[in-house]
Design a protein around this motif. Structure first.
Motif, PDB file in Angstrom:
ATOM      1  N   TYR A   6       0.719  -1.172  -0.200  1.00  0.00           N
ATOM      2  CA  TYR A   6       0.229   0.225  -0.183  1.00  0.00           C
ATOM      3  C   TYR A   6       0.849   1.585   0.054  1.00  0.00           C
ATOM      4  N   ALA A   7       2.488   0.944   0.556  1.00  0.00           N
ATOM      5  CA  ALA A   7       2.822   1.958   0.464  1.00  0.00           C
ATOM      6  C   ALA A   7       4.086   2.455  -1.129  1.00  0.00           C
ATOM      7  N   PHE A   8       3.683   2.923  -1.406  1.00  0.00           N
ATOM      8  CA  PHE A   8       4.632   2.801  -2.905  1.00  0.00           C
ATOM      9  C   PHE A   8       5.931   3.166  -2.800  1.00  0.00           C
ATOM     10  N   SER A   9       7.147   2.136  -2.861  1.00  0.00           N
ATOM     11  CA  SER A   9       8.723   2.175  -3.032  1.00  0.00           C
ATOM     12  C   SER A   9       9.189   3.866  -3.346  1.00  0.00           C
ATOM     13  N   GLY A  10       8.514   4.612  -4.063  1.00  0.00           N
ATOM     14  CA  GLY A  10       8.955   5.188  -4.292  1.00  0.00           C
ATOM     15  C   GLY A  10       8.816   6.435  -3.518  1.00  0.00           C
ATOM     16  N   ALA A  11       7.892   6.138  -2.845  1.00  0.00           N
ATOM     17  CA  ALA A  11       7.839   6.890  -1.543  1.00  0.00           C
ATOM     18  C   ALA A  11       8.075   6.906  -0.435  1.00  0.00           C
ATOM     19  N   VAL A  12       9.568   6.064  -0.216  1.00  0.00           N
ATOM     20  CA  VAL A  12       9.472   5.158   0.907  1.00  0.00           C
ATOM     21  C   VAL A  12      11.296   6.243   0.527  1.00  0.00           C
ATOM     22  N   LEU A  13      11.591   6.241   2.184  1.00  0.00           N
ATOM     23  CA  LEU A  13      13.309   6.027   1.750  1.00  0.00           C
ATOM     24  C   LEU A  13      13.680   5.559   3.229  1.00  0.00           C
TER      25      LEU A  13
END
Length: 277
Positions: free
Chosen positions: A155-162
């Motif tokens: 549900y969390a897009f990989s591009g929005a996770v650091l």
């Protein structure tokens, strides 16, 4: 040049292979936000469609864009090769057909300064774009949680996770046996590490849905691989029900994806904007 603050450096990993016509927009969306010690670490698997030339031109224009051209064994291998060359405090992942949204890195830096230190994981909001670039969905920032990952999938897009670079190495980087759900597997391994998470109420990245993308053209393979990831992360009987529910929801989602993610469907169900009072 963007202000830096407590978060001195960010590495954005970009795996690339024959990513025309979107790669230029992807690279540009990140370069315009980079701080002086940030970097765009690009791993190109010897593209032949013009992608390599676009990447080399970007590297010639900006030394913070670091490009390597070499054959890899798939997206996870490319990400691990880029990770091995990365030096940032936090590491993000941007696919060559996706976008880092305006103000993303500034929002992360602002919230890190407010927190007072660099956390283990940063999670932001994200958008889903249709083939023509229109926004099909806007998703809020939600912290990574084991049960929710089982029931809702990635549900969390990989591009929005650091992720803090040292932690990303500690959990083993990206599983090179996975070709579609390496992000889902990574998120489950991250929550098992009980990281400190910072939720940033800002859209950080956009996922582009089109026929040539993995998400647009390989739904059944995504489903099969995700099923294996869920099974591999089962820890107790308490995981069985959310895992079964998530598998069912994912199956229905795959069957209806082309309809739900079409511009026509989005226009048909879109609610009219409310007028300002």
């Amino acid at each position: 040049m963007p202000a830096v603050g407590l978060l001195r450096s960010v590495s954005v990993l970009v795996p690339a292979y024959d990513a025309m016509p979107h790669v230029g927009a992807a690279i540009g969306s990140a370069v315009e936000q980079l701080g002086p010690d940030d970097e765009l670490v690009v791993q190109d698997s010897c593209s032949t469609d013009g992608t390599a030339e676009v990447l080399d031109a970007a590297a010639d224009d900006d030394p913070r864009v670091r490009v390597a051209h070499e054959k890899d064994r798939g997206q996870s291998d490319a990400l691990n090769r880029a990770l091995a060359r990365a030096g940032g405090q936090l590491v993000g992942w941007l696919n060559a057909d996706d976008l880092l949204l305006p103000g993303a890195l500034a929002a992360v830096r602002r919230e890190v300064d407010r927190l007072g230190h660099v956390p283990d994981v940063v999670v932001g909001g994200w958008q889903l774009l249709g083939a023509t670039g229109g926004v099909l969905r806007r998703e809020p920032a939600v912290a990574l949680a084991r049960r929710r990952l089982f029931t809702h999938g990635c549900y969390a897009f990989s591009g929005a996770v650091l992720v803090r670079r040292e932690l990303l190495h500690e959990v083993g980087g990206y599983d090179e046996d996975l070709h579609y759900t390496m992000d889902y597997d990574l998120m489950l391994r991250l929550v098992d590490a009980d990281p400190e998470q910072l939720v940033v109420d800002h859209p950080l990245a956009a996922l582009r849905y089109h026929d040539a993308s993995k998400s647009g053209g390989a739904g059944r393979r995504f489903f099969t691989e995700a099923l294996g990831v869920r099974r591999g992360h089962l820890r107790s009987a308490a995981d069985l029900l959310p895992a079964a529910a998530g598998t069912l929801v994912h199956g229905v989602g795959v069957a209806t994806a082309r309809l739900r993610f079409s511009d026509a469907y989005s226009a048909a169900v879109k609610k009219p904007d409310k007028p300002h009072p």
